[in-house]
Motif scaffolding. Structure first.
Motif, PDB file in Angstrom:
ATOM      1  N   ALA A 242      13.869   9.637 170.688  1.00 52.30           N
ATOM      2  CA  ALA A 242      14.489  10.046 172.007  1.00 52.30           C
ATOM      3  C   ALA A 242      13.551  11.532 172.750  1.00 52.30           C
ATOM      4  N   ALA A 243      13.986  11.954 173.436  1.00 50.34           N
ATOM      5  CA  ALA A 243      13.148  12.755 174.497  1.00 50.34           C
ATOM      6  C   ALA A 243      12.539  14.466 173.892  1.00 50.34           C
ATOM      7  N   LEU A 244      11.690  14.354 173.633  1.00 54.33           N
ATOM      8  CA  LEU A 244      11.481  16.390 172.860  1.00 54.33           C
ATOM      9  C   LEU A 244      10.645  16.737 173.342  1.00 54.33           C
ATOM     10  N   THR A 245       9.889  18.031 173.548  1.00 55.80           N
ATOM     11  CA  THR A 245       8.932  19.224 173.764  1.00 55.80           C
ATOM     12  C   THR A 245       7.797  18.620 172.384  1.00 55.80           C
ATOM     13  N   LYS A 246       6.810  18.922 172.460  1.00 51.66           N
ATOM     14  CA  LYS A 246       6.195  18.955 171.428  1.00 51.66           C
ATOM     15  C   LYS A 246       5.737  19.616 170.741  1.00 51.66           C
ATOM     16  N   ALA A 247       6.779  20.973 170.779  1.00 52.63           N
ATOM     17  CA  ALA A 247       7.354  21.872 169.811  1.00 52.63           C
ATOM     18  C   ALA A 247       8.570  21.159 168.573  1.00 52.63           C
ATOM     19  N   GLN A 248       8.983  20.856 169.754  1.00 51.19           N
ATOM     20  CA  GLN A 248      10.458  20.053 168.584  1.00 51.19           C
ATOM     21  C   GLN A 248      10.304  18.601 167.921  1.00 51.19           C
ATOM     22  N   THR A 249       8.674  17.790 168.615  1.00 55.80           N
ATOM     23  CA  THR A 249       8.825  17.012 168.250  1.00 55.80           C
ATOM     24  C   THR A 249       7.412  17.694 166.622  1.00 55.80           C
ATOM     25  N   HIS A 250       6.885  18.416 166.549  1.00 56.99           N
ATOM     26  CA  HIS A 250       6.132  19.380 165.597  1.00 56.99           C
ATOM     27  C   HIS A 250       7.272  20.003 164.521  1.00 56.99           C
ATOM     28  N   ARG A 251       8.240  19.625 165.212  1.00 57.77           N
ATOM     29  CA  ARG A 251       9.619  20.311 164.198  1.00 57.77           C
ATOM     30  C   ARG A 251      10.000  19.248 163.098  1.00 57.77           C
ATOM     31  N   LEU A 252      10.191  18.276 164.333  1.00 60.57           N
ATOM     32  CA  LEU A 252       9.987  16.946 162.465  1.00 60.57           C
ATOM     33  C   LEU A 252       9.776  16.435 161.647  1.00 60.57           C
ATOM     34  N   SER A 253       8.453  16.928 162.112  1.00 57.75           N
ATOM     35  CA  SER A 253       7.042  16.192 160.629  1.00 57.75           C
ATOM     36  C   SER A 253       7.564  17.614 159.641  1.00 57.75           C
ATOM     37  N   ILE A 254       7.840  18.688 160.096  1.00 53.79           N
ATOM     38  CA  ILE A 254       8.474  20.092 159.394  1.00 53.79           C
ATOM     39  C   ILE A 254       9.310  19.315 158.344  1.00 53.79           C
ATOM     40  N   MET A 255       9.995  18.900 158.825  1.00 57.41           N
ATOM     41  CA  MET A 255      11.116  18.206 158.629  1.00 57.41           C
ATOM     42  C   MET A 255      10.917  17.123 157.568  1.00 57.41           C
ATOM     43  N   ALA A 256      10.165  16.408 158.200  1.00 49.83           N
ATOM     44  CA  ALA A 256       9.876  14.963 157.111  1.00 49.83           C
ATOM     45  C   ALA A 256       8.677  15.396 156.226  1.00 49.83           C
ATOM     46  N   HIS A 257       8.214  16.437 155.765  1.00 55.64           N
ATOM     47  CA  HIS A 257       7.423  17.448 154.711  1.00 55.64           C
ATOM     48  C   HIS A 257       8.607  17.665 153.838  1.00 55.64           C
TER      49      HIS A 257
END
Length: 331
Positions: A242-257
């Motif tokens: 997906a095309a994401l902003t850096k902030a959205q990408t950061h949120r994915l890392s938190i969800m992966a935790h």
């Protein structure tokens, strides 16, 4: 649903390579992006080790990376990113600074120095060369799981750890996938049995298809950890097309935790270095905010599944006194 190979390389434009040394009892895994990927990450363990992790904060200037490195070797393993940088520099990759290009290669390491392998490597650690070898081995398509690459020397409180991966596709057609090197202080399995904490999220019998135990009891949830004076760490990455902003990408890392915490009990201990990177290859735009919500949800699930697969696929090291694998006991 899963997509294609049920691996990180289901995300278009992503290659994975390993360097594995069974005598050393350690290794390196490299995730290489065909073109720079928007990247971030989160560190929630109390004893992390990493390189270039600060730049992944959404407030920092650099938005894209060329590769991620996952490695054994504890702090010695941080040499591996230098080998990957060498490979990237040779093909002209990197962040432009004047007429120089600097490959951006964040790295996370896990502690595997006490697993019985021969760590008497002399003056310089082997990890820089292993990083280069893993980079040169990086390919699209299938790659090995279990006791390979960064998962070679991994252990957990109950069974041999290893490298796992899983993927999924959203209802809108975006692919998301995770890769994890499981070296947890805690346990990916319930009590003394074969059942995985991540069982509710399993697809297509990817880690045995045995489900959950018929009943839970208090002993199933007591603390199971490697020891008081040891360090551990589960490290990994979640990647989407997906095309994401850096902030959205950061949120994915938190969800992966969240997926890590559903697959390992306990997670994020003071002696864990739990670190998860995240990246977006920006090949498919999002149609709506609901698309991003679904990606967040699936980031949790693919990480949980990848962790269980890492333990399920692992094999014991060929050294005396090596920790038994799940397959040693349950086949």
């Amino acid at each position: 649903m899963t997509s294609q190979l049920n691996l990180l390389t289901d995300v278009e434009g992503v290659a994975v390579g390993h360097a594995t040394d069974l005598k050393l009892g350690s290794g390196v895994t490299v995730i290489v992006f065909d073109r720079p990927a928007t990247a971030s990450g989160s560190v929630l363990g109390g004893a992390p080790g990493g390189r270039e992790t600060a730049l992944l904060d959404p407030a920092m200037t650099v938005e894209a990376v060329d590769a991620f490195v996952l490695s054994g070797g504890s702090a010695f393993g941080l040499d591996a990113a230098g080998g990957v940088q060498a490979g990237l520099r040779a093909i002209g990759r990197g962040f432009p600074v004047g007429d120089v290009r600097v490959p951006i290669v964040p790295q996370a390491i896990l502690m595997d120095l006490l697993n019985g392998g021969n760590k008497d490597w002399g003056l310089h650690s082997p990890y820089r060369d292993m990083g280069y070898d893993a980079f040169m081995a990086a390919r699209h398509g299938p790659f090995e799981l279990g006791s390979v690459g960064a998962g070679t020397g991994a252990t957990t409180a109950t069974f041999k750890g290893g490298l796992g991966s899983a993927s999924a596709m959203t209802s809108g057609g975006h692919t998301i996938a995770a890769l994890a090197a499981v070296n947890a202080m805690g346990s990916a399995t319930i009590g003394d049995g074969p059942f995985f904490w991540a069982a509710p999220f399993e697809l297509d019998d990817e880690f045995g298809g045995i489900g959950l135990p018929a009943n839970f009891s208090s002993p199933d949830t007591i603390l199971r950890a490697k020891g008081i004076n040891l360090t551990a760490t589960t490290i990994g990455a979640v990647v989407t097309d997906a095309a994401l902003t850096k902030a959205q990408t950061h949120r994915l890392s938190i969800m992966a935790h969240d997926g890590l915490a559903r697959a390992v009990l306990p997670a994020h201990l003071p002696a864990d270095g739990d670190t998860i990177f995240s990246a977006a290859t920006n090949r498919r735009p999002l149609a709506s905010s609901a698309d991003f919500m679904e990606l967040c949800h699936l980031a949790t699930l693919v990480m949980a599944r990848a962790i269980a697969r890492g333990v399920f696929e692992a094999t014991s090291l060929p050294v005396e006194g090596a920790q038994a694998s799940w397959r040693d006991r349950y086949g």
